[in-house]
Design an enzyme around this catalytic site. Structure first.
Site, PDB file in Angstrom:
ATOM      1  CE1 TYR A  79      -3.001  -3.060   0.409  1.00 31.16           C
ATOM      2  CE2 TYR A  79      -3.357  -2.487   2.701  1.00 31.16           C
ATOM      3  CZ  TYR A  79      -3.606  -3.306   1.625  1.00 31.16           C
ATOM      4  OH  TYR A  79      -4.474  -4.367   1.775  1.00 31.16           O
ATOM      5  CG  PHE A 224     -13.061  -4.244  -0.921  1.00 31.23           C
ATOM      6  CD1 PHE A 224     -12.553  -3.055  -0.422  1.00 31.23           C
ATOM      7  CD2 PHE A 224     -12.484  -4.772  -2.051  1.00 31.23           C
ATOM      8  CE1 PHE A 224     -11.487  -2.406  -1.027  1.00 31.23           C
ATOM      9  CE2 PHE A 224     -11.406  -4.141  -2.670  1.00 31.23           C
ATOM     10  CZ  PHE A 224     -10.913  -2.948  -2.156  1.00 31.23           C
ATOM     11  N   PRO A 225     -15.736  -5.278   3.159  1.00 31.85           N
ATOM     12  CG  PRO A 225     -15.684  -4.733   5.430  1.00 31.85           C
ATOM     13  CD  PRO A 225     -14.876  -4.646   4.171  1.00 31.85           C
ATOM     14  N   GLY A 229     -23.433  -4.255  -3.389  1.00 32.58           N
ATOM     15  CA  GLY A 229     -24.049  -4.490  -4.686  1.00 32.58           C
ATOM     16  C   GLY A 229     -25.348  -3.729  -4.874  1.00 32.58           C
TER      17      GLY A 229
END
Length: 306
Positions: A79, A224-225, A229
């Protein structure tokens, strides 16, 4: 006798990672504290290439995360080419016994749009040494193999991390984006304390890994919990359940993860203190059996990767 509509459950708020490292079950992912205002709206597409433009704000968010109770902070050498680890140290060092830092090695970044696995054992050990320096610690609480590299045997890659643990430079070993079979193979070389895979209500391709982790006492750390969508729209089931329980859709998605398995430890990331507070208070959200089942029915098994 209660029925499934009224039987609500707030899952345990802590988990003993590796059996001896107690963490609150919502941590903080520092990846998004990078790239400044140029960062694209989709975090999965972000290059994570440079330190944040507003460094003081990023430091403040990290400190606020710990102040609000997040005691597992996740970063990686990939990162911002190590600058994210330096940022974590600037904000939180000295960490004390109440904060655990997880980082990752095993991916090279020759360009902003390239994430290339490199599992040469010597490289993994070198990157761990650099992580120790950047994070200003003598031992890494949790060191993940960021990706398995098919060019090297799994035993050699995991063996490099095991050697670091034997030297006292690593407390616990983790893996990222692995299958159950890969997890089993890695466990033949060293005990695995955590698995970090893409997983949320919409991306359910690792359901079997979640179940395997639960059965073996391994922390499952979804990244990315909150990527929920299209069904997370205002007329969707997530919003519907959120209204029923007086929570936000993001909190509802996190509550579903916490209820999914007692070994799940989400690490949502944000550069906003308001979203940070929203995420961390999801620990207090209770879902009924019926609400959990309704949300669970949304997911389709679709693989994913960052």
């Amino acid at each position: 006798m209660t029925n499934s509509k009224t039987n609500t459950l707030v899952p345990p708020s802590t988990f003993a990672l590796g059996g001896d490292l107690t963490v609150r079950r919502i941590g903080f992912g520092a990846m998004r504290l990078a790239d400044g205002p140029e960062r694209p709206p989709d975090p999965a597409a972000a290059p994570i290439w440079r330190p944040p433009a507003d460094r003081a704000a990023a430091v403040a968010v990290l400190r606020k995360a710990v102040e609000l109770g997040a005691n597992l902070v996740d970063t990686a050498d990939a990162y911002a080419l190590g600058a994210n680890e330096e940022l974590v140290a600037e904000a939180l060092h000295p960490y004390g016994d109440s904060v655990s830092i997880a980082t990752k090695v095993g991916v090279v970044r020759p360009a902003p749009d390239e994430w290339i696995p490199l599992g040469h054992p010597a490289y993994l050990r070198q990157q761990a040494e650099l992580a120790l320096r950047r994070l200003r610690v003598e031992r890494l609480d949790l060191l993940y193999l960021h990706r398995l590299d098919p060019a090297y045997p799994v035993a050699e890659q995991v063996g490099a991390l095991r050697r670091l643990r034997e030297e006292g430079k690593v407390r616990h070993i983790g893996l990222s984006e692995v299958t159950v079979d890969q997890l089993r193979e890695a466990a033949e070389t060293a005990s695995i304390a955590a698995v970090q895979n893409l997983y949320n209500l919409a991306a359910r391709g690792h359901d079997d890994v979640v179940d395997h982790a639960a059965a073996h006492g391994i922390a499952f750390v979804p990244f990315f919990p909150i990527a929920m969508g299209a069904h997370a729209g205002p007329d969707g089931v997530v919003a519907e359940v959120a209204r029923e329980i007086g929570a936000t859709p993001a909190q509802t998605a996190l509550a579903w993860l916490l209820r999914r398995s007692d070994t799940v430890v989400p690490i949502p990331g944000t550069s906003s203190e308001a979203h940070l507070r929203e995420n961390l208070t999801a620990l207090e959200v209770a879902l009924s059996d019926e609400q959990f089942a309704r949300l669970s029915a949304l997911g389709e098994a679709t693989p994913g990767a960052d």
